[in-house]
Design a protein around this motif. Structure first.
Motif, mmCIF file in Angstrom:
data_model
loop_
_atom_site.group_PDB
_atom_site.id
_atom_site.type_symbol
_atom_site.label_atom_id
_atom_site.label_comp_id
_atom_site.label_asym_id
_atom_site.label_seq_id
_atom_site.Cartn_x
_atom_site.Cartn_y
_atom_site.Cartn_z
ATOM 1 N N ASN A 190 0.833 -1.212 0.000
ATOM 2 C CA ASN A 190 0.000 0.000 0.000
ATOM 3 C C ASN A 190 0.868 1.263 0.000
ATOM 4 N N MET A 191 1.848 1.263 -0.900
ATOM 5 C CA MET A 191 2.778 2.392 -1.004
ATOM 6 C C MET A 191 2.897 2.836 -2.456
ATOM 7 N N SER A 192 3.210 4.107 -2.638
ATOM 8 C CA SER A 192 3.586 4.612 -3.952
ATOM 9 C C SER A 192 5.090 4.394 -4.129
ATOM 10 N N VAL A 193 5.587 4.648 -5.330
ATOM 11 C CA VAL A 193 7.025 4.505 -5.576
ATOM 12 C C VAL A 193 7.841 5.437 -4.675
ATOM 13 N N PRO A 194 7.501 6.747 -4.585
ATOM 14 C CA PRO A 194 8.277 7.622 -3.683
ATOM 15 C C PRO A 194 8.211 7.183 -2.224
ATOM 16 N N GLU A 195 7.036 6.742 -1.767
ATOM 17 C CA GLU A 195 6.904 6.296 -0.378
ATOM 18 C C GLU A 195 7.772 5.075 -0.100
ATOM 19 N N SER A 196 7.798 4.149 -1.049
ATOM 20 C CA SER A 196 8.598 2.940 -0.845
ATOM 21 C C SER A 196 10.092 3.276 -0.853
ATOM 22 N N LEU A 197 10.507 4.200 -1.716
ATOM 23 C CA LEU A 197 11.922 4.603 -1.738
ATOM 24 C C LEU A 197 12.324 5.276 -0.425
ATOM 25 N N ASN A 198 11.445 6.092 0.109
ATOM 26 C CA ASN A 198 11.731 6.720 1.414
ATOM 27 C C ASN A 198 11.870 5.670 2.519
ATOM 28 N N GLN A 199 10.997 4.668 2.478
ATOM 29 C CA GLN A 199 11.068 3.596 3.462
ATOM 30 C C GLN A 199 12.364 2.788 3.320
ATOM 31 N N MET A 200 12.746 2.505 2.075
ATOM 32 C CA MET A 200 14.008 1.795 1.825
ATOM 33 C C MET A 200 15.188 2.603 2.344
ATOM 34 N N GLN A 201 15.143 3.916 2.102
ATOM 35 C CA GLN A 201 16.231 4.783 2.550
ATOM 36 C C GLN A 201 16.350 4.764 4.072
ATOM 37 N N SER A 202 15.217 4.799 4.754
ATOM 38 C CA SER A 202 15.246 4.820 6.214
ATOM 39 C C SER A 202 15.761 3.506 6.804
ATOM 40 N N GLN A 203 15.616 2.407 6.054
ATOM 41 C CA GLN A 203 16.085 1.106 6.528
ATOM 42 C C GLN A 203 17.463 0.739 5.982
ATOM 43 N N GLY A 204 18.096 1.661 5.263
ATOM 44 C CA GLY A 204 19.438 1.418 4.739
ATOM 45 C C GLY A 204 19.481 0.522 3.519
ATOM 46 N N LEU A 205 18.337 0.304 2.876
ATOM 47 C CA LEU A 205 18.296 -0.574 1.710
ATOM 48 C C LEU A 205 18.634 0.151 0.407
ATOM 49 N N ALA A 206 18.563 1.480 0.397
ATOM 50 C CA ALA A 206 18.741 2.241 -0.838
ATOM 51 C C ALA A 206 20.122 2.883 -0.953
ATOM 52 N N ARG A 207 21.049 2.551 -0.056
ATOM 53 C CA ARG A 207 22.385 3.142 -0.152
ATOM 54 C C ARG A 207 23.090 2.641 -1.411
ATOM 55 N N ILE A 208 23.861 3.515 -2.030
ATOM 56 C CA ILE A 208 24.515 3.162 -3.292
ATOM 57 C C ILE A 208 26.033 3.089 -3.143
ATOM 58 N N PHE A 209 26.655 4.193 -2.728
ATOM 59 C CA PHE A 209 28.110 4.308 -2.808
ATOM 60 C C PHE A 209 28.801 3.854 -1.524
ATOM 61 N N THR A 210 29.894 3.132 -1.702
ATOM 62 C CA THR A 210 30.778 2.745 -0.594
ATOM 63 C C THR A 210 32.039 3.598 -0.695
ATOM 64 N N HIS A 211 32.379 4.308 0.375
ATOM 65 C CA HIS A 211 33.465 5.302 0.306
ATOM 66 C C HIS A 211 34.766 4.827 0.938
ATOM 67 N N ASP A 212 34.805 3.611 1.469
ATOM 68 C CA ASP A 212 36.021 3.088 2.093
ATOM 69 C C ASP A 212 36.927 2.492 1.017
ATOM 70 N N PRO A 213 38.095 3.101 0.736
ATOM 71 C CA PRO A 213 38.969 2.593 -0.336
ATOM 72 C C PRO A 213 39.463 1.172 -0.108
ATOM 73 N N ASP A 214 39.518 0.732 1.137
ATOM 74 C CA ASP A 214 39.982 -0.628 1.421
ATOM 75 C C ASP A 214 38.918 -1.679 1.159
ATOM 76 N N SER A 215 37.672 -1.274 1.053
ATOM 77 C CA SER A 215 36.572 -2.221 0.874
ATOM 78 C C SER A 215 36.532 -2.764 -0.561
ATOM 79 N N PRO A 216 36.183 -4.052 -0.728
ATOM 80 C CA PRO A 216 35.996 -4.580 -2.090
ATOM 81 C C PRO A 216 34.895 -3.855 -2.858
ATOM 82 N N ASN A 217 33.976 -3.179 -2.133
ATOM 83 C CA ASN A 217 32.848 -2.489 -2.777
ATOM 84 C C ASN A 217 33.081 -0.987 -2.941
ATOM 85 N N PHE A 218 34.306 -0.512 -2.763
ATOM 86 C CA PHE A 218 34.627 0.904 -2.957
ATOM 87 C C PHE A 218 34.145 1.356 -4.328
ATOM 88 N N TRP A 219 33.505 2.520 -4.406
ATOM 89 C CA TRP A 219 32.795 2.943 -5.621
ATOM 90 C C TRP A 219 33.687 2.981 -6.862
#
Length: 489
Positions: A204-233
């Protein structure tokens, strides 16, 4: 929903593929099998290649990985865009200028027979491992949701699926799969967007509402800024570009469809269209993953990774969507396997057995040889899928990308050396370089804690592998003699 009904749908879908194969493979010959008689429509090739590029791994693993990595896969996607542009404007002009059937013939013309055979050999290893890993994932899901309850063992399920693929690719090859991949891509994308739409309704959510919910739960993070990490951007973007250049531009399976288009201009349109569609589709898969992880706690689903998508759909969503999911899943399965078997057959026949240059064989004998090789690869697929079943890794997308770093690195080094230098090689030493570099990479990865400190290798291992091959080739090379012909980009 009854497993027997789902099984009947599976059989009906396969019957449809056989019908398409029958229509498209009439009057087919070896040229039809290898390059579709150079008459494929670029729009069909572009759309069908979406399904081949995505496969069942993308369909299941990319949404599943959101629970751990968020939208981090988008970092790799940025690299994909860069890579596809490079393929369109650097590699395709070269392939069309040389009028290639096998792209590895470029290595023969430019670097010599051992480089040619090494490139083809690493393609065969790469595609065998990658395609069977993808096939295992989807068959394993079909086993869990349908076939176990019918008492069908995993080995028999795999054998039947491979038999289906053989039946509809056996004669027509590329000429057939250009059309079947288009059908299957359509079904897969319909399944993707249907699942997104239903889950939004369930939440029962719109696309913007679901994205906000994902962001609040840490599901929508994109970039990894730690150069030592295998997932560094930066690592992920560079790796994404190199993965695309190697796994698309230096991969016979992907290129045999692209160069089946009549003109270079249309082939480039195909590549750029594929890029645009993939961006939209992969972002949609990430969004779907976020929805799955928002919905799972509400429905009491504890599965994660590759298992969360089928667990949510088959256990908690309407029966109609279960049918759509099944067809989409099957549609994700076949393009990753049918094209691989066809391309492996083509590369073995053309590059290793020299079927096109052999004058001692009649056309009938050549066709018989090609069919024997085709059947042989199906047997190899069965053996390797059973091997992946024994290993049973919980996230196959990580396995496939790691395998690519080892097996496509030599191809990257070979093509880069050919295109960026005018030097010639001591031909007999090339196999030692291409085999030695992945071994060095394995030693480096195994000892990285001692050699690299806190730095952890990720997908940039593909680049390291390619650089080692390039350096090794340079060490066994010499300046070209004056007046000697060469072929560069």
């Amino acid at each position: 929903m009854s497993p027997a009904l789902l099984f009947a749908i599976l059989i009906g879908y396969f019957a449809l593929l056989l019908g398409v194969a029958w229509v498209t493979s009439r009057n087919a010959n070896n040229d039809s099998f290898f390059i579709g008689n150079k008459s494929s429509n670029w729009m069909l090739v572009a759309f069908g290649m979406v399904g081949t590029t995505l496969s069942g791994v993308t369909f299941v693993s990319v949404p599943g990985a959101v629970g751990v990595d968020g939208f981090g896969y988008a970092q790799i996607l940025i690299g994909y865009v860069i890579g596809y542009i490079a393929v369109a404007y650097l590699l395709l002009p070269l392939y069309y200028r040389l009028q290639l059937t096998s792209i590895y013939h470029y290595l023969d013309v430019r670097l010599g027979r051992r480089a040619y055979q090494s490139g083809a050999g690493f393609f065969i290893i790469s595609r065998l491992l990658g395609a069977t890993a993808r096939l295992y994932l989807v068959v394993n899901i079909l086993q869990a949701i349908i076939l176990d309850s019918l008492g069908i063992p995993f080995w028999l399920s795999t054998l039947v699926v491979l038999g289906m693929i053989l039946l509809y690719t056996y004669k027509g090859g590329v000429k057939t799969i250009v059309w079947t991949d288009t059908l299957q891509t359509s079904a897969m994308l319909f399944g993707l967007f249907a699942c997104v739409w239903i889950l939004l309704g369930e939440l029962n959510m719109s696309v913007p509402e679901s994205l906000n919910q994902m962001q609040s739960q840490g599901l929508a993070r994109i970039f990894t800024h730690d150069p030592d990490s295998p997932n560094f951007w930066l690592k992920q973007i560079i790796a994404g570009a190199l993965i695309t250049i190697t796994m698309t531009g230096m991969d016979q399976e992907m290129m045999q469809k692209t160069i089946s288009v009549k003109t270079l201009k249309d082939s480039q349109k195909n590549m750029l269209t594929l890029t645009a569609v993939l961006v939209v589709v992969l972002l949609s898969f990430l969004f779907l993953g976020g929805l799955l992880y928002l919905y799972a706690p509400i429905a009491g689903v504890t599965a994660s990774g590759d298992k969360i998508f089928p667990a949510v759909v088959m256990g908690h969503l309407p029966a109609a969507l279960q049918i759509v999911f099944l067809i989409a899943l099957i549609s994700a399965l076949f393009p990753s396997a049918d094209g691989a078997i066809t391309a492996l057959t083509s590369s073995t026949c053309i590059d290793l057995l020299g079927i096109k240059r052999r004058t001692d064989l009649t056309e009938a004998r050549k066709e018989s040889l090609r069919r024997s090789v085709h059947l042989g690869f199906a047997v190899l697929f069965l053996i390797l899928v059973l091997g992946f079943k024994a290993a049973d890794n919980p996230s196959m997308i990580g396995v496939i990308l790691k395998l690519a770093a080892y097996t496509y690195g030599p191809l990257l080094g070979l093509f880069a050396f050919g295109m960026l230098t005018r030097r010639t090689l001591t031909d007999r030493l090339v196999p030692y370089i291409t085999i030695g570099a992945p071994i060095l990479c394995a030693l480096l990865e195994y000892n990285q804690e001692h050699l690299l400190g806190s730095y952890r290798l990720g997908l940039e291992l593909l680049m390291v592998n390619g650089i080692l091959v390039y350096a090794g080739l340079f060490a066994i090379s010499h300046k070209e003699k004056a007046g000697a012909a060469t072929v560069t980009a």
